[in-house]
Enzyme design. Structure first.
Site, short mmCIF file in Angstrom:
data_model
loop_
_atom_site.label_atom_id
_atom_site.label_comp_id
_atom_site.label_asym_id
_atom_site.label_seq_id
_atom_site.Cartn_x
_atom_site.Cartn_y
_atom_site.Cartn_z
N LYS A 72 0.84 -1.21 0.00
CA LYS A 72 0.00 0.00 0.00
C LYS A 72 0.87 1.26 0.00
CE LYS A 72 -2.02 -1.20 3.90
NZ LYS A 72 -1.34 -2.46 4.21
N ARG A 123 -9.98 0.78 8.36
CA ARG A 123 -9.59 -0.58 8.73
C ARG A 123 -10.68 -1.32 9.50
NH1 ARG A 123 -3.58 0.53 8.71
NH2 ARG A 123 -2.66 -1.48 9.07
N ARG A 126 12.06 -5.01 5.34
CA ARG A 126 11.86 -3.58 5.03
C ARG A 126 12.70 -2.68 5.94
NH1 ARG A 126 5.82 -1.63 5.44
NH2 ARG A 126 5.99 -2.68 7.44
N ARG A 186 11.06 -0.69 11.52
CA ARG A 186 9.92 -0.44 12.40
C ARG A 186 9.88 -1.46 13.53
NH1 ARG A 186 4.88 0.34 8.34
NH2 ARG A 186 3.91 -0.95 9.93
N ARG A 230 -0.81 -8.54 13.24
CA ARG A 230 -1.34 -7.55 12.29
C ARG A 230 -2.17 -8.22 11.20
NH1 ARG A 230 4.26 -4.84 10.99
NH2 ARG A 230 3.16 -3.92 9.24
P1 AP5 Z 1 4.84 -1.59 1.86
O1 AP5 Z 1 4.52 -0.81 0.64
O2 AP5 Z 1 5.52 -0.87 2.98
O3 AP5 Z 1 3.53 -2.35 2.38
P2 AP5 Z 1 2.27 -1.82 3.17
O4 AP5 Z 1 1.08 -2.52 2.60
O5 AP5 Z 1 2.24 -0.32 3.18
O6 AP5 Z 1 2.61 -2.44 4.56
P3 AP5 Z 1 2.58 -1.87 6.04
O7 AP5 Z 1 3.31 -2.87 6.85
O8 AP5 Z 1 3.04 -0.45 6.10
O9 AP5 Z 1 1.04 -1.95 6.30
P4 AP5 Z 1 0.35 -2.01 7.63
O10 AP5 Z 1 -1.04 -1.87 7.18
O11 AP5 Z 1 0.63 -3.17 8.48
O12 AP5 Z 1 1.02 -0.79 8.44
P5 AP5 Z 1 0.53 0.67 8.80
O13 AP5 Z 1 1.72 1.53 8.82
O14 AP5 Z 1 -0.64 1.07 7.96
O15 AP5 Z 1 5.71 -2.85 1.41
C1 AP5 Z 1 6.27 -3.72 2.37
C2 AP5 Z 1 7.70 -4.12 1.91
O16 AP5 Z 1 7.59 -4.91 0.74
C3 AP5 Z 1 8.59 -2.92 1.55
O17 AP5 Z 1 9.90 -3.18 1.99
C4 AP5 Z 1 8.53 -2.84 0.03
O18 AP5 Z 1 9.75 -2.37 -0.49
C5 AP5 Z 1 8.29 -4.30 -0.36
N1 AP5 Z 1 7.40 -4.40 -1.51
C6 AP5 Z 1 6.30 -3.67 -1.78
N2 AP5 Z 1 5.74 -4.05 -2.94
C7 AP5 Z 1 6.50 -5.06 -3.41
C8 AP5 Z 1 6.44 -5.89 -4.58
N3 AP5 Z 1 5.47 -5.75 -5.49
N4 AP5 Z 1 7.40 -6.85 -4.72
C9 AP5 Z 1 8.39 -7.02 -3.80
N5 AP5 Z 1 8.50 -6.25 -2.70
C10 AP5 Z 1 7.57 -5.31 -2.49
O19 AP5 Z 1 -0.02 0.46 10.27
C11 AP5 Z 1 0.84 0.17 11.36
C12 AP5 Z 1 0.04 0.13 12.64
O20 AP5 Z 1 -0.57 1.41 12.89
C13 AP5 Z 1 -1.13 -0.86 12.67
O21 AP5 Z 1 -0.72 -2.16 13.04
C14 AP5 Z 1 -2.03 -0.20 13.74
O22 AP5 Z 1 -1.55 -0.44 15.04
C15 AP5 Z 1 -1.87 1.28 13.45
N6 AP5 Z 1 -2.85 1.80 12.48
C16 AP5 Z 1 -2.57 2.34 11.26
N7 AP5 Z 1 -3.70 2.71 10.63
C17 AP5 Z 1 -4.72 2.40 11.48
C18 AP5 Z 1 -6.13 2.51 11.38
N8 AP5 Z 1 -6.73 3.01 10.28
N9 AP5 Z 1 -6.87 2.05 12.43
C19 AP5 Z 1 -6.30 1.57 13.55
N10 AP5 Z 1 -4.96 1.40 13.69
C20 AP5 Z 1 -4.18 1.82 12.68
#
Ligand code: AP5
Length: 216
Positions: free
Chosen positions: A13, A88, A127, A161, A172
């Site tokens: 994402k 979410r 990552r 992270r 997660r």
């Molecule tokens: P990346 O693009 O970083 O993936 P992502 O889907 O953004 O993954 P996240 O881990 O950031 O998502 P998340 O939803 O768990 O975390 P968030 O920060 O939102 O890609 C991942 C890796 O793969 C990278 O190294 C990239 O280079 C590689 N990659 C990408 N695409 C690729 C491809 N096609 N091929 C190969 N490699 C690839 O949330 C974190 C925490 O915040 C949550 O757990 C929660 O506690 C809180 N939180 C955030 N939003 C909310 C909400 N709305 N409600 C409640 N709690 C929330």
């Protein structure tokens, strides 16, 4: 155009939102990034969020919906927005409808990144980001051109992270399956979900999203 990028942790994402931002002038609103910034700054929101994020659990709905509304007000009406990691839960989806309609906006598309969850643990645990400029990298899939030096800013201050360990990633994923995946039917009923294969290369996924959004 306002869109949601939906998919489990590590689906790509953030990667794809960054590309849409760079190439199409849209604005990425990542609740994860905003919460991490709040944790770093030691704000009230950050203090509430830190333990939950470290455990891989969701932060309360009213906290994240509040910060999304505030950010949209700062942005103004002209820029298209990519919601990354929000909504979410069903309650967040209902809040987003209100937040958008009260500002004269509407949701155009939901891009569902369809991925193989088994491959995601490797993506997430590999990552890292530049602590100075925020550029994202991966041990295998996106290495720095020069070992240990950021391609963008030239510094050597990389970070991982705290929630990117295997145990927390499993929590997660469970949160995603239990609370986030069930909101897809809300958008399916509106006919705005576009499924995109998230298992290709980063560029292939980008092309598929652009095609789904008719940007290419
Ligand atoms: P990346 O693009 O970083 O993936 P992502 O889907 O953004 O993954 P996240 O881990 O950031 O998502 P998340 O939803 O768990 O975390 P968030 O920060 O939102 O890609 C991942 C890796 O793969 C990278 O190294 C990239 O280079 C590689 N990659 C990408 N695409 C690729 C491809 N096609 N091929 C190969 N490699 C690839 O949330 C974190 C925490 O915040 C949550 O757990 C929660 O506690 C809180 N939180 C955030 N939003 C909310 C909400 N709305 N409600 C409640 N709690 C929330």
């Amino acid at each position: 155009m306002d869109i949601i990028l939906l998919g489990p942790p590590g689906a790509g994402k953030g990667t794809q939102a960054g590309r849409l931002e760079d190439e199409h002038g849209m604005v990425q609103l990542s609740t994860g990034d905003m919460l991490r910034a709040a944790v770093k700054a030691g704000t009230e929101v950050g203090l509430k969020a830190k333990a939950l994020m470290d455990a891989g659990e969701l932060v309360p709905d009213e906290v994240v919906s509040g910060i999304i509304g505030d950010r949209l007000d700062e942005l103004g009406p002209d820029k298209g927005v990519i919601f990354d990691g929000y909504p979410r839960t069903a309650a967040q989806a209902a809040s987003l409808d209100e937040i958008l309609s009260s500002r004269g906006r509407k949701l155009d598309h939901v891009i569902e990144l369809v991925v193989d969850e088994d491959a995601l643990v490797e993506r997430i645990t590999g990552r890292f980001t530049c602590g100075n400029c925020g550029e994202g990298y991966h041990d295998i899939y996106k290495q720095t051109a020069k070992d240990g030096i950021c391609d963008i800013c030239g510094l050597s201050d990389f970070k991982r992270r705290p929630d990117d360990n295997e145990e927390t990633v499993r929590t997660r994923m469970q949160e995603y399956r239990g609370k986030t995946a069930p909101i897809l039917p809300i958008y399916d009923e509106r006919g705005i979900v576009r499924k995109v294969d998230g298992m290709g290369s980063m560029s292939e996924v980008n092309d598929a999203i652009e095609a789904a959004l008719k940007l290419s």
